[in-house]
Design a protein around this motif. Structure first.
Motif, mmCIF file in Angstrom:
data_model
loop_
_atom_site.group_PDB
_atom_site.id
_atom_site.type_symbol
_atom_site.label_atom_id
_atom_site.label_comp_id
_atom_site.label_asym_id
_atom_site.label_seq_id
_atom_site.Cartn_x
_atom_site.Cartn_y
_atom_site.Cartn_z
ATOM 1 N N LEU A 158 -24.054 2.626 5.429
ATOM 2 C CA LEU A 158 -22.915 4.148 5.291
ATOM 3 C C LEU A 158 -23.611 5.276 4.463
ATOM 4 O O LEU A 158 -24.637 5.759 4.759
ATOM 5 N N SER A 159 -23.024 5.240 3.312
ATOM 6 C CA SER A 159 -23.418 6.080 2.118
ATOM 7 C C SER A 159 -22.836 5.349 0.787
ATOM 8 O O SER A 159 -21.772 4.935 0.978
ATOM 9 N N TRP A 160 -23.517 5.812 -0.191
ATOM 10 C CA TRP A 160 -22.797 5.267 -1.307
ATOM 11 C C TRP A 160 -21.550 5.886 -1.631
ATOM 12 O O TRP A 160 -20.697 5.233 -2.494
ATOM 13 N N HIS A 161 -20.801 6.794 -1.016
ATOM 14 C CA HIS A 161 -19.867 7.438 -1.211
ATOM 15 C C HIS A 161 -18.566 6.533 -0.806
ATOM 16 O O HIS A 161 -17.382 6.570 -1.471
ATOM 17 N N TRP A 162 -18.977 5.743 0.058
ATOM 18 C CA TRP A 162 -17.907 4.597 0.385
ATOM 19 C C TRP A 162 -17.445 3.546 -0.342
ATOM 20 O O TRP A 162 -16.804 2.852 -0.319
ATOM 21 N N VAL A 163 -18.256 3.415 -1.645
ATOM 22 C CA VAL A 163 -18.145 2.396 -2.594
ATOM 23 C C VAL A 163 -16.698 2.644 -3.200
ATOM 24 O O VAL A 163 -16.193 1.983 -3.675
ATOM 25 N N PHE A 164 -16.278 4.009 -3.230
ATOM 26 C CA PHE A 164 -15.321 4.375 -3.929
ATOM 27 C C PHE A 164 -14.057 4.515 -2.966
ATOM 28 O O PHE A 164 -12.900 4.074 -3.357
ATOM 29 N N PHE A 165 -14.197 4.765 -1.549
ATOM 30 C CA PHE A 165 -13.243 4.704 -0.508
ATOM 31 C C PHE A 165 -12.734 3.434 -0.188
ATOM 32 O O PHE A 165 -11.470 3.420 0.026
ATOM 33 N N ILE A 166 -13.359 2.255 -0.531
ATOM 34 C CA ILE A 166 -12.928 1.294 -0.272
ATOM 35 C C ILE A 166 -11.729 0.704 -0.841
ATOM 36 O O ILE A 166 -10.920 -0.335 -0.780
ATOM 37 N N ASN A 167 -11.520 1.404 -2.184
ATOM 38 C CA ASN A 167 -10.226 1.044 -3.124
ATOM 39 C C ASN A 167 -9.067 1.233 -2.515
ATOM 40 O O ASN A 167 -7.974 0.830 -2.701
ATOM 41 N N VAL A 168 -8.960 2.425 -1.535
ATOM 42 C CA VAL A 168 -8.004 2.963 -0.690
ATOM 43 C C VAL A 168 -6.882 1.860 -0.231
ATOM 44 O O VAL A 168 -5.599 1.912 -0.746
ATOM 45 N N PRO A 169 -7.183 1.250 0.741
ATOM 46 C CA PRO A 169 -6.456 0.144 1.314
ATOM 47 C C PRO A 169 -5.844 -0.887 0.413
ATOM 48 O O PRO A 169 -4.709 -1.105 0.562
ATOM 49 N N VAL A 170 -6.660 -1.146 -0.477
ATOM 50 C CA VAL A 170 -6.267 -2.306 -1.472
ATOM 51 C C VAL A 170 -5.121 -1.620 -2.374
ATOM 52 O O VAL A 170 -4.391 -2.240 -2.695
ATOM 53 N N GLY A 171 -5.266 -0.487 -2.927
ATOM 54 C CA GLY A 171 -4.371 0.049 -3.797
ATOM 55 C C GLY A 171 -3.199 0.502 -3.162
ATOM 56 O O GLY A 171 -2.142 0.162 -3.658
ATOM 57 N N LEU A 172 -3.136 0.883 -2.045
ATOM 58 C CA LEU A 172 -1.803 1.164 -1.178
ATOM 59 C C LEU A 172 -1.165 -0.020 -0.894
ATOM 60 O O LEU A 172 0.041 -0.116 -1.040
ATOM 61 N N GLY A 173 -1.665 -1.261 -0.819
ATOM 62 C CA GLY A 173 -0.955 -2.708 -0.361
ATOM 63 C C GLY A 173 -0.242 -2.866 -1.781
ATOM 64 O O GLY A 173 0.753 -3.263 -1.979
ATOM 65 N N ALA A 174 -1.126 -2.881 -3.030
ATOM 66 C CA ALA A 174 -0.368 -3.085 -4.013
ATOM 67 C C ALA A 174 0.700 -2.408 -4.518
ATOM 68 O O ALA A 174 1.478 -2.918 -4.829
ATOM 69 N N LEU A 175 0.618 -0.980 -4.256
ATOM 70 C CA LEU A 175 1.635 -0.250 -4.652
ATOM 71 C C LEU A 175 2.997 -0.395 -3.754
ATOM 72 O O LEU A 175 3.925 -0.498 -4.076
ATOM 73 N N ALA A 176 2.706 -0.808 -2.341
ATOM 74 C CA ALA A 176 3.875 -1.228 -1.444
ATOM 75 C C ALA A 176 4.439 -2.402 -2.010
ATOM 76 O O ALA A 176 5.795 -2.621 -2.009
ATOM 77 N N LEU A 177 3.722 -3.399 -2.286
ATOM 78 C CA LEU A 177 4.103 -4.944 -2.763
ATOM 79 C C LEU A 177 5.183 -4.583 -4.150
ATOM 80 O O LEU A 177 6.374 -5.052 -4.527
ATOM 81 N N LEU A 178 4.549 -3.798 -5.090
ATOM 82 C CA LEU A 178 5.407 -3.500 -6.466
ATOM 83 C C LEU A 178 6.702 -2.886 -6.292
ATOM 84 O O LEU A 178 7.644 -3.170 -6.773
ATOM 85 N N VAL A 179 6.540 -1.739 -5.310
ATOM 86 C CA VAL A 179 7.849 -0.967 -4.987
ATOM 87 C C VAL A 179 9.011 -1.969 -4.787
ATOM 88 O O VAL A 179 10.205 -1.877 -5.040
ATOM 89 N N PHE A 180 8.596 -2.708 -3.537
ATOM 90 C CA PHE A 180 9.595 -3.432 -2.989
ATOM 91 C C PHE A 180 9.738 -4.843 -3.497
ATOM 92 O O PHE A 180 11.205 -5.320 -3.378
ATOM 93 N N PHE A 181 9.049 -5.388 -4.407
ATOM 94 C CA PHE A 181 9.210 -6.788 -4.739
ATOM 95 C C PHE A 181 9.325 -7.108 -6.099
ATOM 96 O O PHE A 181 9.584 -8.274 -6.642
ATOM 97 N N PHE A 182 8.847 -6.309 -7.035
ATOM 98 C CA PHE A 182 9.000 -6.461 -8.481
ATOM 99 C C PHE A 182 10.049 -5.387 -9.177
ATOM 100 O O PHE A 182 10.246 -4.213 -8.708
ATOM 101 N N HIS A 183 11.211 -6.334 -9.780
ATOM 102 C CA HIS A 183 12.267 -5.673 -10.605
ATOM 103 C C HIS A 183 12.183 -6.043 -11.733
ATOM 104 O O HIS A 183 12.156 -7.513 -11.888
#
Length: 489
Positions: A158-183
């Motif tokens: 691909l290109s080196w730019h994608w080494v940063f883009f791969i964070n996006v799905p992992v980060g979105l998953g973490a955000l969703a779990l924290l919003v709904f399940f951590f109180h």
């Protein structure tokens, strides 16, 4: 009030740490190619140090805010900012843009690791925490296995730019779990944030970083940084609600963990940044092979952490800390002595494995000892303080070693930056005249060898500091409460 779903919250925290671990391995794998593409060898160290500097400065601020306003909003904010910085870094078209957006990424990362580890301390008992902290280190192991391979494949296909883009799905998953399940239930107190302390700390650390880079008025920058940090310590002893309560360092466990953390983090971040560069720029390895040199460290670390988590309650932290730091000295000494031109890749792999195993024993034991030395109301501060000293060490160490490397490469007046950049490209500078290529390779080799001895010296210093850890088996220090800290002023 809704209760926290511990398994899914733990998964969210693991995803947050996975992003931080993946960032280390994937970016290190891609960096020589990034330099070749964007140019700017003089900015090589700054891609690492800009990220670490911004995360370093914000770590104690996030730690303090998490004690005042709760862990959840701070962690959500940090992950969100990290993702914005990741996307912007991936869209960079120049080295200066990349460095600027790495600062943004680091501002988010400053919340992720310390707040996530503080939440682990909140939702698990001491006996459970020793096991969970060890299991959390397996996240680094997974990242160590998949990171270099992922980075190499991304750079190749691909290109080196994608080494940063791969964070996006992992980060979105973490955000969703924290919003709904951590109180959490937070008792907010009418306290003020120590803005003067935050400003002084920021200026002092930045000045030190410019000083160790050896550029411009390096000595003046070091003196300014030391003076400003001296004022910071004085101010923290006077304000009612300090950013980093100086009285915490009366606890031997915290003081020793902080000083040792500076030294072994210089070694850790230095090895992560410059061993792959040596493999690719001197030994002629591929980007995948270069990044793969980090894998033994990041796999050995969690395996040792798992063992440490099981042994900690039996042996106490001291034997694990001293033994672990001793192993880091052995690993880095092998690195400095045996990493020569023509060396098989087994040499850096073995050295990094021993280094990682030692870090796994020492860092897990130090963190748990620090967290159990205070109550809940100070746990965020002491965890963040521990992370702060580690990232300060890493930022200053990588900056210092970057200055050494560039100074050696540019010592010959006939060498241009474009030629030095070409040396790090996929062709390893084969298009350059043979005499120039030989000069550049020798300079890079000499500069990196100096760096490896700096790394070895820092692990020896960390080991020496660890010898002062309190005896008595399970001694974890004397706990303080927030009222004790306030009273001490």
């Amino acid at each position: 009030m809704r209760t926290t779903h511990r398994p899914l919250t733990t998964l969210a925290l693991a995803l947050s740490l996975f992003m931080a671990a993946l960032e280390m391995t994937v970016v290190s794998t891609a960096m020589p190619t990034v330099v070749s593409d964007l140019g700017g060898l003089q900015g090589y160290a700054w891609v690492f140090t800009a990220y670490m500097l911004s995360s370093t400065i914000t770590v104690p601020i996030y730690g303090k805010l998490s004690d005042l306003y709760g862990r959840k909003p701070l962690l959500l904010f940090g992950i969100g900012l990290f993702l914005v910085g990741s996307i912007a870094s991936g869209l960079s078209t120049s080295m200066n843009m990349l460095i600027a957006f790495r600062v943004l990424q680091g501002l988010g990362a400053g919340a992720m690791q310390p707040v996530a580890l503080t939440i682990v301390g909140d939702i698990y008992t001491l006996e459970q925490r020793a096991k969970v902290q060890g299991a959390f280190s397996a996240v680094w192991g997974v990242a160590g296995l998949v990171g270099p391979l992922t980075g190499g494949l991304i750079v190749k296909y691909l290109s080196w730019h994608w080494v940063f883009f791969i964070n996006v799905p992992v980060g979105l998953g973490a955000l969703a779990l924290l919003v709904f399940f951590f109180h959490e239930k937070v008792q907010r107190k009418p306290q003020k944030l120590d803005f003067a302390g935050a400003a002084l700390l920021s200026v002092g650390v930045v000045a030190l970083l410019f000083g160790v880079q050896g550029t411009g008025q390096g000595l003046l920058a070091l003196l300014v940084g030391a003076a400003v940090l001296g004022v910071f310590v004085w101010v923290e002893g006077k304000v009612a609600d300090p950013l980093i309560p100086m009285s915490l360092f009366k606890i031997p466990v915290i003081a020793i963990a902080s000083v040792a953390g500076v030294f072994f983090s210089v070694a850790m971040f230095g090895a992560t940044a410059y061993v792959p560069l040596y493999v690719q720029g001197v030994l002629g390895g591929s980007p995948t092979q270069a990044g793969g040199m980090i894998t033994p460290m990041i796999v050995g670390w969690p395996l040792a952490s798992l063992v440490a988590g099981k042994l900690l309650l039996r042996t106490g932290p001291r034997p694990l800390i001293i033994g672990g730091l001793g192993l880091t000295v052995v690993g880095t000494a092998l690195m400095a002595l045996l990493l020569k031109p023509g060396a098989p890749l087994l040499i850096p792999g073995l050295a990094m494995a021993l280094f990682g195993i030692g870090l796994g024993f020492a860092t897990t034991s130090l963190l748990i000892a620090v967290q159990t030395s205070v109550g809940w109301e100070l746990r965020g501060v002491v965890t963040a303080s521990t992370m702060f000293f580690r990232t300060v060490g890493g930022a200053l160490g990588v900056g210092l070693m970057g200055g050494v490397m560039v100074a050696q490469l540019m010592k010959d007046p006939s060498v241009s930056l474009s030629a030095a950049n070409a040396l790090l490209g996929p062709e390893h500078g084969q298009a350059l005249p043979s005499a120039l290529l030989e000069t550049l390779s020798g300079a890079l080799r000499f500069g990196l060898t100096i760096n490896f001895w700096i790394i070895c010296g820092c692990t020896a210093a960390a080991f020496a500091v660890g010898l002062f850890f309190p005896k008595g088996g399970k001694d974890r220090g004397t706990a303080l409460s927030s009222s004790d800290v306030t009273a001490s002023h």
